[in-house]
Design a protein around this motif. Structure first.
Motif, mmCIF file in Angstrom:
data_model
loop_
_atom_site.group_PDB
_atom_site.id
_atom_site.type_symbol
_atom_site.label_atom_id
_atom_site.label_comp_id
_atom_site.label_asym_id
_atom_site.label_seq_id
_atom_site.Cartn_x
_atom_site.Cartn_y
_atom_site.Cartn_z
ATOM 1 N N ARG A 14 57.149 45.296 50.121
ATOM 2 C CA ARG A 14 57.600 43.904 50.060
ATOM 3 C C ARG A 14 56.535 42.959 50.635
ATOM 4 O O ARG A 14 56.222 41.924 50.043
ATOM 5 C CB ARG A 14 58.935 43.749 50.792
ATOM 6 N N GLU A 15 55.946 43.328 51.772
ATOM 7 C CA GLU A 15 54.920 42.482 52.390
ATOM 8 C C GLU A 15 53.673 42.400 51.518
ATOM 9 O O GLU A 15 53.100 41.322 51.343
ATOM 10 C CB GLU A 15 54.577 43.006 53.779
ATOM 11 N N ALA A 16 53.246 43.526 50.954
ATOM 12 C CA ALA A 16 52.062 43.533 50.091
ATOM 13 C C ALA A 16 52.312 42.714 48.831
ATOM 14 O O ALA A 16 51.427 41.976 48.383
ATOM 15 C CB ALA A 16 51.670 44.964 49.736
ATOM 16 N N LEU A 17 53.507 42.825 48.255
ATOM 17 C CA LEU A 17 53.836 42.017 47.076
ATOM 18 C C LEU A 17 53.736 40.529 47.394
ATOM 19 O O LEU A 17 53.224 39.752 46.588
ATOM 20 C CB LEU A 17 55.239 42.349 46.561
ATOM 21 N N GLY A 18 54.210 40.123 48.564
ATOM 22 C CA GLY A 18 54.130 38.725 48.965
ATOM 23 C C GLY A 18 52.690 38.247 49.101
ATOM 24 O O GLY A 18 52.335 37.168 48.639
ATOM 25 N N ARG A 19 51.854 39.090 49.711
ATOM 26 C CA ARG A 19 50.447 38.703 49.870
ATOM 27 C C ARG A 19 49.727 38.654 48.527
ATOM 28 O O ARG A 19 48.921 37.758 48.281
ATOM 29 C CB ARG A 19 49.746 39.656 50.828
ATOM 30 N N VAL A 20 50.021 39.606 47.647
ATOM 31 C CA VAL A 20 49.394 39.605 46.324
ATOM 32 C C VAL A 20 49.838 38.387 45.526
ATOM 33 O O VAL A 20 49.026 37.727 44.878
ATOM 34 C CB VAL A 20 49.690 40.924 45.565
ATOM 35 N N ALA A 21 51.124 38.064 45.582
ATOM 36 C CA ALA A 21 51.627 36.884 44.861
ATOM 37 C C ALA A 21 50.968 35.610 45.372
ATOM 38 O O ALA A 21 50.651 34.715 44.592
ATOM 39 C CB ALA A 21 53.148 36.792 44.997
ATOM 40 N N ALA A 22 50.739 35.537 46.655
ATOM 41 C CA ALA A 22 50.120 34.343 47.236
ATOM 42 C C ALA A 22 48.623 34.277 46.970
ATOM 43 O O ALA A 22 48.061 33.203 46.819
ATOM 44 C CB ALA A 22 50.370 34.303 48.737
ATOM 45 N N GLY A 23 47.987 35.452 46.855
ATOM 46 C CA GLY A 23 46.532 35.481 46.738
ATOM 47 C C GLY A 23 45.987 35.656 45.353
ATOM 48 O O GLY A 23 44.818 35.403 45.117
ATOM 49 N N GLY A 24 46.801 36.117 44.417
ATOM 50 C CA GLY A 24 46.340 36.324 43.039
ATOM 51 C C GLY A 24 45.100 37.181 42.977
ATOM 52 O O GLY A 24 45.058 38.269 43.517
ATOM 53 N N GLU A 25 44.068 36.679 42.345
ATOM 54 C CA GLU A 25 42.830 37.420 42.135
ATOM 55 C C GLU A 25 42.133 37.778 43.446
ATOM 56 O O GLU A 25 41.346 38.696 43.494
ATOM 57 C CB GLU A 25 41.865 36.613 41.246
ATOM 58 N N GLU A 26 42.397 37.026 44.502
ATOM 59 C CA GLU A 26 41.720 37.255 45.775
ATOM 60 C C GLU A 26 42.509 38.181 46.695
ATOM 61 O O GLU A 26 42.212 38.280 47.874
ATOM 62 C CB GLU A 26 41.477 35.912 46.475
ATOM 63 N N SER A 27 43.507 38.865 46.167
ATOM 64 C CA SER A 27 44.335 39.735 46.985
ATOM 65 C C SER A 27 43.498 40.816 47.656
ATOM 66 O O SER A 27 42.499 41.283 47.117
ATOM 67 C CB SER A 27 45.405 40.405 46.127
ATOM 68 N N ASP A 28 43.938 41.198 48.816
ATOM 69 C CA ASP A 28 43.272 42.239 49.579
ATOM 70 C C ASP A 28 43.332 43.570 48.826
ATOM 71 O O ASP A 28 44.378 43.951 48.309
ATOM 72 C CB ASP A 28 43.971 42.346 50.932
ATOM 73 N N ARG A 29 42.203 44.263 48.784
ATOM 74 C CA ARG A 29 42.138 45.545 48.082
ATOM 75 C C ARG A 29 43.121 46.567 48.660
ATOM 76 O O ARG A 29 43.667 47.381 47.925
ATOM 77 C CB ARG A 29 40.716 46.097 48.108
ATOM 78 N N ALA A 30 43.355 46.505 49.969
ATOM 79 C CA ALA A 30 44.301 47.448 50.579
ATOM 80 C C ALA A 30 45.713 47.221 50.044
ATOM 81 O O ALA A 30 46.454 48.180 49.799
ATOM 82 C CB ALA A 30 44.273 47.323 52.099
ATOM 83 N N ASP A 31 46.099 45.950 49.864
ATOM 84 C CA ASP A 31 47.417 45.653 49.299
ATOM 85 C C ASP A 31 47.511 46.167 47.869
ATOM 86 O O ASP A 31 48.511 46.775 47.479
ATOM 87 C CB ASP A 31 47.695 44.150 49.312
ATOM 88 N N LEU A 32 46.483 45.909 47.080
ATOM 89 C CA LEU A 32 46.498 46.377 45.687
ATOM 90 C C LEU A 32 46.550 47.900 45.630
ATOM 91 O O LEU A 32 47.297 48.473 44.835
ATOM 92 C CB LEU A 32 45.283 45.852 44.926
ATOM 93 N N ARG A 33 45.769 48.571 46.461
ATOM 94 C CA ARG A 33 45.778 50.040 46.475
ATOM 95 C C ARG A 33 47.173 50.559 46.811
ATOM 96 O O ARG A 33 47.696 51.451 46.141
ATOM 97 C CB ARG A 33 44.744 50.564 47.472
ATOM 98 N N LEU A 34 47.801 49.987 47.845
ATOM 99 C CA LEU A 34 49.144 50.412 48.231
ATOM 100 C C LEU A 34 50.123 50.223 47.081
ATOM 101 O O LEU A 34 50.884 51.141 46.742
ATOM 102 C CB LEU A 34 49.613 49.616 49.457
ATOM 103 N N LEU A 35 50.108 49.037 46.463
ATOM 104 C CA LEU A 35 51.057 48.745 45.387
ATOM 105 C C LEU A 35 50.800 49.593 44.150
ATOM 106 O O LEU A 35 51.748 50.106 43.532
ATOM 107 C CB LEU A 35 51.014 47.258 45.043
ATOM 108 N N VAL A 36 49.543 49.754 43.764
ATOM 109 C CA VAL A 36 49.227 50.563 42.582
ATOM 110 C C VAL A 36 49.719 51.983 42.781
ATOM 111 O O VAL A 36 50.419 52.541 41.929
ATOM 112 C CB VAL A 36 47.711 50.537 42.278
ATOM 113 N N LYS A 37 49.379 52.578 43.902
ATOM 114 C CA LYS A 37 49.789 53.969 44.138
ATOM 115 C C LYS A 37 51.305 54.098 44.254
ATOM 116 O O LYS A 37 51.897 55.041 43.739
ATOM 117 C CB LYS A 37 49.084 54.523 45.373
ATOM 118 N N HIS A 38 51.929 53.145 44.920
ATOM 119 C CA HIS A 38 53.389 53.181 45.046
ATOM 120 C C HIS A 38 54.060 53.109 43.673
ATOM 121 O O HIS A 38 54.931 53.928 43.354
ATOM 122 C CB HIS A 38 53.877 52.020 45.925
ATOM 123 N N PHE A 39 53.659 52.125 42.860
ATOM 124 C CA PHE A 39 54.315 51.972 41.564
ATOM 125 C C PHE A 39 53.973 53.113 40.607
ATOM 126 O O PHE A 39 54.802 53.473 39.761
ATOM 127 C CB PHE A 39 54.007 50.608 40.957
#
Length: 124
Positions: A14-39
């Motif tokens: 939930r927290e990573a989704l919020g940061r990705v939604a707020a950051g778009g293309e500039e999202s932190d790679r750690a958040d993207l890695r967590l979300l990609v692997k989770h989904f």
């Protein structure tokens, strides 16, 4: 057989989704890695099998969908996309048809339509 991916902590997702939604293309790679692997782990659990390889470079790839098992070489059915596209599809912000139609998803081979399995996450 490759190790299965693990589901992430729901609060972290939930927290990573919020940061990705707020950051778009500039999202932190750690958040993207967590979300990609989770989904991808969620997809593995909902569509067990090994006939289609779903790739989200550079983060992960899984084999899913029942059918002929792929064991070596180039898989006969491949779906590939970038991390933001995968997170958008998994979260329901992007439809499968729109993603394929706009070229954000490359899908080749049989059983590569992931629409029946998406979205993987319901907001809330």
């Amino acid at each position: 057989m490759p190790a299965r991916l693990r589901l992430a902590d729901p609060v972290a997702v939930r927290e990573a989704l919020g940061r990705v939604a707020a950051g778009g293309e500039e999202s932190d790679r750690a958040d993207l890695r967590l979300l990609v692997k989770h989904f991808l782990a969620v997809l593995e659990s909902r569509a067990p099998g090994a006939s289609v390889e779903v790739r989200v470079p550079p983060y992960a790839a899984v084999q899913v969908i029942p059918g002929v098992r792929h064991t070596r070489g180039t898989p006969p059915a491949v779906v590939e996309m970038d991390a933001l596209t995968w997170v958008g599809l998994a979260g329901g912000e992007l439809s499968w048809g729109d993603a394929v139609g706009s070229g954000r998803v490359s899908a080749s081979g049989e059983r590569t339509d992931l629409a029946p399995y998406l979205p993987l996450h319901q907001p809330g």
